[in-house]
Design a protein around this motif. Structure first.
Motif, mmCIF file in Angstrom:
data_model
loop_
_atom_site.group_PDB
_atom_site.id
_atom_site.type_symbol
_atom_site.label_atom_id
_atom_site.label_comp_id
_atom_site.label_asym_id
_atom_site.label_seq_id
_atom_site.Cartn_x
_atom_site.Cartn_y
_atom_site.Cartn_z
ATOM 1 N N CYS A 279 -99.580 -23.880 -16.864
ATOM 2 C CA CYS A 279 -100.105 -25.234 -17.119
ATOM 3 C C CYS A 279 -99.565 -25.762 -18.442
ATOM 4 O O CYS A 279 -99.612 -25.075 -19.462
ATOM 5 C CB CYS A 279 -101.623 -25.209 -17.153
ATOM 6 S SG CYS A 279 -102.333 -26.801 -17.585
ATOM 7 N N CYS B 146 -103.238 -26.420 -20.661
ATOM 8 C CA CYS B 146 -104.125 -25.354 -21.164
ATOM 9 C C CYS B 146 -103.461 -23.980 -21.181
ATOM 10 O O CYS B 146 -104.041 -23.019 -21.662
ATOM 11 C CB CYS B 146 -105.410 -25.309 -20.334
ATOM 12 S SG CYS B 146 -105.197 -24.510 -18.729
ATOM 13 N N CYS C 36 -103.086 -27.709 -12.212
ATOM 14 C CA CYS C 36 -104.003 -26.701 -12.766
ATOM 15 C C CYS C 36 -105.449 -27.119 -12.525
ATOM 16 O O CYS C 36 -105.745 -28.298 -12.346
ATOM 17 C CB CYS C 36 -103.745 -26.578 -14.260
ATOM 18 S SG CYS C 36 -104.806 -25.395 -15.099
ATOM 19 N N CYS D 132 -107.548 -27.468 -14.690
ATOM 20 C CA CYS D 132 -107.920 -28.385 -15.770
ATOM 21 C C CYS D 132 -107.331 -29.776 -15.543
ATOM 22 O O CYS D 132 -107.559 -30.691 -16.330
ATOM 23 C CB CYS D 132 -107.446 -27.835 -17.112
ATOM 24 S SG CYS D 132 -105.715 -28.172 -17.493
ATOM 25 N N GLY E 12 -104.120 -30.341 -15.601
ATOM 26 C CA GLY E 12 -102.780 -30.366 -16.201
ATOM 27 C C GLY E 12 -101.695 -30.077 -15.175
ATOM 28 O O GLY E 12 -101.958 -29.559 -14.090
#
Ligand SMILES: *Cc1c(COP(=O)(O)O)cnc(C)c1O
Ligand SMILES: [Zn+2]
Length: 412
Positions: free
Chosen positions: A9, A12, A25, A27, A29
């Motif tokens: 990613c 992160c 990802c 997150c 990302g």
């Protein structure tokens, strides 16, 4: 995938196995495919390329995230010509300019590089249907590359997409959904449909393999320059996947010792839609903009690959410059008249940016610049005519021709 370590990613740092179906990802990302450069360096060198007779993007397989037994897809993608553009350089007041005409790909844009990759990864995933949303070229390239490989496609385009690109979609047999809304709306609808039906996802930035396909343009231009690194590489920017891919390719070559330095990137956007360049120029985080330019392929108000694109330009010590629609039309005329290269508006925006940076004194006229023309002008005939005008219309009669010439001050 001998040399692929995994996917990481960009936000992160989380790491994933490089399965063909990975997207973003957890997150949110964007993932980046990671390689063992030391292993590539041990097994692959510029000398190997001299023995390779594969004149397509697949000549760089050791740098690509595909299984060794995955067949290359049927259409010939890549190995577009690199022209030394001395006449255009003269007009612009630049010492050395090269034009890489990626409009010469099978569906006539650089997007073929990403779509060819998507087709290979979809087959590796065992999928028989691929979907994407696009300002136009990702769509037509996916439709063509998938058709050649026997896969079906669902394609979402904003209703403003130029007719030439829509015609390609229809001819390639895609199921086309023309969305009455902006590119952002189109993207959102495609995402909902992909979630609903589970098609293989070829959406810009969501699928981390796409920029791995696009990076092959950098391998080619460096091989065509015999690994002599230019000072700048100029290109137009919409979602940011292309410039991020170009940078990835350059860094791959640098990490493995194929080249000994890195060029600077010249990120060119339209004044009417420049969220990424605005962020680069102000140092603020990017924020959405209206999609207000005739260069439809880069009319991207909400760029999908902002992080990677901004990082690429910054890391390269690059320059961001915006051009007006009139400057884009002027670049279409200039490339046509001096080089015989017909680009679509977004295709020539990089070249318009080279002219602008020289006028603004942002680059040294002694520099060596490569400008990538990313799409062919026949895709958007209406803007070609807007740039160059209509021809004279005469009766089939020599006297009529003489007076038409007189009226226009043409003296054969
Ligand atoms: C898609 C496209 C671009 C820009 O690429 P992004 O990845 O969206 O930044 C530039 N020119 C043409 C012709 C395109 O089709
Ligand atoms: Zn993450």
């Amino acid at each position: 995938m001998k040399y692929v370590l995994g996917a990481k990613c960009t936000r992160c740092g989380a790491e994933y196995e490089a399965l063909p179906t990975i997207t973003t990802c957890k997150c949110g990302g964007i993932l980046d495919i990671q390689y063992s450069y030391s292993a590539i360096r041990d097994h692959f060198s510029p000398a190997d390329l001299e023995q390779t007779r594969d004149w397509s993007m697949w000549r760089y397989r050791p740098f690509l995230p595909v299984e060794e037994d995955s067949p290359a897809p049927p259409l010939r993608v890549g190995w577009s010509p690199l022209y030394k553009a001395d006449r255009l350089a003269g007009v612009l007041g630049l010492k050395t300019l090269y034009i890489k005409d990626d409009g010469q790909n099978p569906t006539a844009s650089l997007k073929d590089r990403a779509s060819a990759m998507a087709v290979v990864k979809a087959r590796e995933a065992g999928a028989d249907t691929i979907a994407c949303s696009s300002t136009g070229n990702a769509a037509s390239s996916l439709a063509g590359n998938a058709a050649a490989a026997g896969l079906s496609t669902y394609i979402f385009v904003p209703s403003r997409a130029p007719k030439g690109k829509v015609a390609q979609l229809m001819i390639f047999g895609a199921t086309v959904i023309s969305v009455d809304g902006s590119y952002e709306d189109t993207f959102a609808l495609s995402k909902a449909a992909i979630d609903r039906w589970g098609w293989y996802n070829r959406n810009a930035a969501i699928n981390p393999y796409l920029s791995e396909g696009k990076k092959t343009v950098s391998f080619e231009l460096m091989e065509q320059l015999h690994w002599q690194v230019p000072d700048y590489v100029a290109l137009s920017v919409g979602d940011g996947c292309t410039i991020a891919g170009v940078w990835k390719g350059l860094k791959d070559l640098y990490e493995t010792g194929f080249i000994d330095r890195l060029p600077k990137l010249l990120s060119v956007q339209a004044e009417g839609c420049c969220p990424l360049n605005r962020a680069l120029q102000t140092g603020e985080p990017w924020s959405p903009m209206e999609e207000n330019t005739l260069a439809d392929s880069i009319a991207v108000g909400v760029p999908r690959n902002a992080d990677k694109a901004l990082n690429a330009v910054r890391e390269s010590g690059g320059i961001a410059v915006n051009v007006s629609d009139e400057e884009i039309l002027e670049a279409m005329r200039l490339l046509g008249r001096t080089q015989g290269v017909f680009g679509e508006p977004a295709g020539v925006t990089g070249t318009a940016g080279v002219k602008k940076t020289l006028e603004l004194g942002l680059i040294d006229p002694d520099s060596t610049v490569v400008s990538i023309v990313t799409g062919n002008g026949l895709k958007d005939v209406a803007n070609g005519i807007r740039a160059a005008g209509e021809p004279m219309l005469v009766r089939p009669d020599l006297d009529a021709l003489l007076s038409a010439f007189d009226a226009r001050n043409i003296r054969p």
